[in-house]
Design a protein around this motif. Structure first.
Motif, short mmCIF file in Angstrom:
data_model
loop_
_atom_site.label_atom_id
_atom_site.label_comp_id
_atom_site.label_asym_id
_atom_site.label_seq_id
_atom_site.Cartn_x
_atom_site.Cartn_y
_atom_site.Cartn_z
N SER A 1 -0.95 4.29 -0.15
CA SER A 1 -1.89 5.34 0.26
C SER A 1 -2.97 4.72 1.13
CB SER A 1 -2.53 5.99 -0.97
OG SER A 1 -3.39 5.06 -1.63
N LYS A 2 -3.79 5.57 1.73
CA LYS A 2 -4.88 5.09 2.56
C LYS A 2 -5.86 4.25 1.74
CE LYS A 2 -8.73 6.70 5.47
NZ LYS A 2 -9.36 7.89 6.10
N LEU B 1 1.06 6.14 5.93
CA LEU B 1 0.48 6.11 4.59
C LEU B 1 0.55 7.48 3.92
CD1 LEU B 1 -2.60 3.81 5.25
CD2 LEU B 1 -0.54 3.23 3.95
N LEU B 2 0.39 8.54 4.71
CA LEU B 2 0.48 9.89 4.16
C LEU B 2 1.89 10.18 3.67
CD1 LEU B 2 -1.29 12.41 3.72
CD2 LEU B 2 -0.43 13.28 5.91
N ARG C 1 3.96 7.97 2.58
CA ARG C 1 4.17 7.19 1.36
C ARG C 1 3.52 7.86 0.16
NH1 ARG C 1 3.25 0.81 3.03
NH2 ARG C 1 4.60 0.80 4.88
N GLU C 2 2.33 8.42 0.38
CA GLU C 2 1.59 9.03 -0.72
C GLU C 2 2.22 10.35 -1.17
OE1 GLU C 2 -3.06 9.85 -2.00
OE2 GLU C 2 -2.54 9.54 0.11
N SER D 1 0.82 -1.22 0.00
CA SER D 1 0.00 0.00 0.00
C SER D 1 0.85 1.26 0.00
CB SER D 1 -0.94 0.01 1.22
OG SER D 1 -1.76 -1.14 1.21
#
Length: 296
Positions: free
Chosen positions: A199-200, A252-253, A255-256, A197
């Protein structure tokens, strides 16, 4: 992984103590086919005759009443590379340091996939005649001592509880050591989903592929996982800060938007990079589905 658990015995009398000692000493559980010996020993007593010696100590001091004994177990994960004989050696070292001045039966069971040792402790000290007392911090102290010994032998231990997490129950400890904990499977699946993953939205999709859905809103402090087995679990009950809602969202933020930008750059300006990203995500999802299918 190794851990120590306290086994609460509801009945405290002569016959109950005999029954627990007899259970721990069963030959089919304690016989090690590799070393060809029974893994039954005693600290400050003869393990095979521990019941008689426990009772003799109690009678000398006139304390054959009230709390008769305590029962603990030191368990190793089925994945831990340890022999029954090694486990017994570690158990003896642990018992000698944990309950000084008390008689302790040490019996290592090797009839199950997870090797574990039982400790039955005489509540009356053989030298002082004083009864053994426990406090809310006793188990924490014993686990720390056990961890130190096992780490010295190059073995793995369970992570200590992170601040803010719920305390793990004895039942869950046992299940985790047997590889039967549904919460441990949930944690493993979260780790697997995070691998794929960026993103969320992708994390939610990845968890969905593995059979989970989540209650994840800005208004709620906790993230709740709804599992394929019909159970639900809040993030705080997974005993590790990395599974908390705020930490998952932060990871996740990052990573995005790795550079802290409000909008991602690069894909809009390069169709080739964007298509490459889509291919990578498709491959990742295919791998995740393969993992999910292996569970069924």
């Amino acid at each position: 992984m190794e851990t120590v658990i306290f086994i609460k015995e509801g009945r405290q009398n002569r016959s109950a103590m005999r029954a627990v000692i007899n259970y721990c000493q069963q030959e089919h559980k304690t016989y090690d086919s590799k070393s060809k010996r029974r893994l039954v020993s005693g600290v400050n007593c003869d393990g095979a005759n521990s019941f008689r010696e426990f009772m003799a100590t109690k009678k000398v001091y006139g304390k054959d009443n009230g709390m008769f004994f305590y029962h603990y177990a030191q368990s190793f994960s089925p994945t831990e590379k340890i022999t029954p004989e090694q486990a017994h050696k570690i158990a003896l070292e642990f018992a000698e340091k944990a309950w000084e001045g008390h008689e302790v039966l040490v019996a290592t069971h090797c009839d199950a996939s997870h090797i574990h040792s039982h400790f039955v402790i005489n509540s009356v000290g053989f030298e002082s005649g004083m009864k053994l007392r426990q406090s809310p911090s006793t188990l924490k102290h014993l686990r720390k001592l056990s961890d130190e010994i096992c780490l010295a032998y190059g073995l793995s231990v369970l992570k200590p509880y992170e601040s803010g997490g719920k305390r793990m129950s004895t039942r869950e400890y046992r299940a985790r050591m047997k590889g039967e904990s549904w919460k441990q499977k949930l944690a493993n699946d979260i780790d697997k989903a995070m691998e794929f993953s960026g993103s969320k939205d992708e994390f939610i999709c990845s968890m969905s592929i593995l059979g989970y859905h989540m209650t994840w809103t800005d208004e709620r402090k906790y993230l709740t996982f709804h599992c394929p087995n019909g159970r639900s679990c809040r993030d705080i009950k997974l005993h590790d800060d990395k599974y908390l809602k705020d930490n998952i969202e932060r990871e996740l933020l990052q990573r995005e938007f790795p550079d802290g930008e409000k909008q991602p750059t690069g894909w809009e300006d390069s169709r080739e990079l964007y298509e490459q990203h889509l291919r990578e995500r498709a491959l990742a999802k295919a791998e995740l589905r393969r993992v999910a299918e292996s569970y069924s």
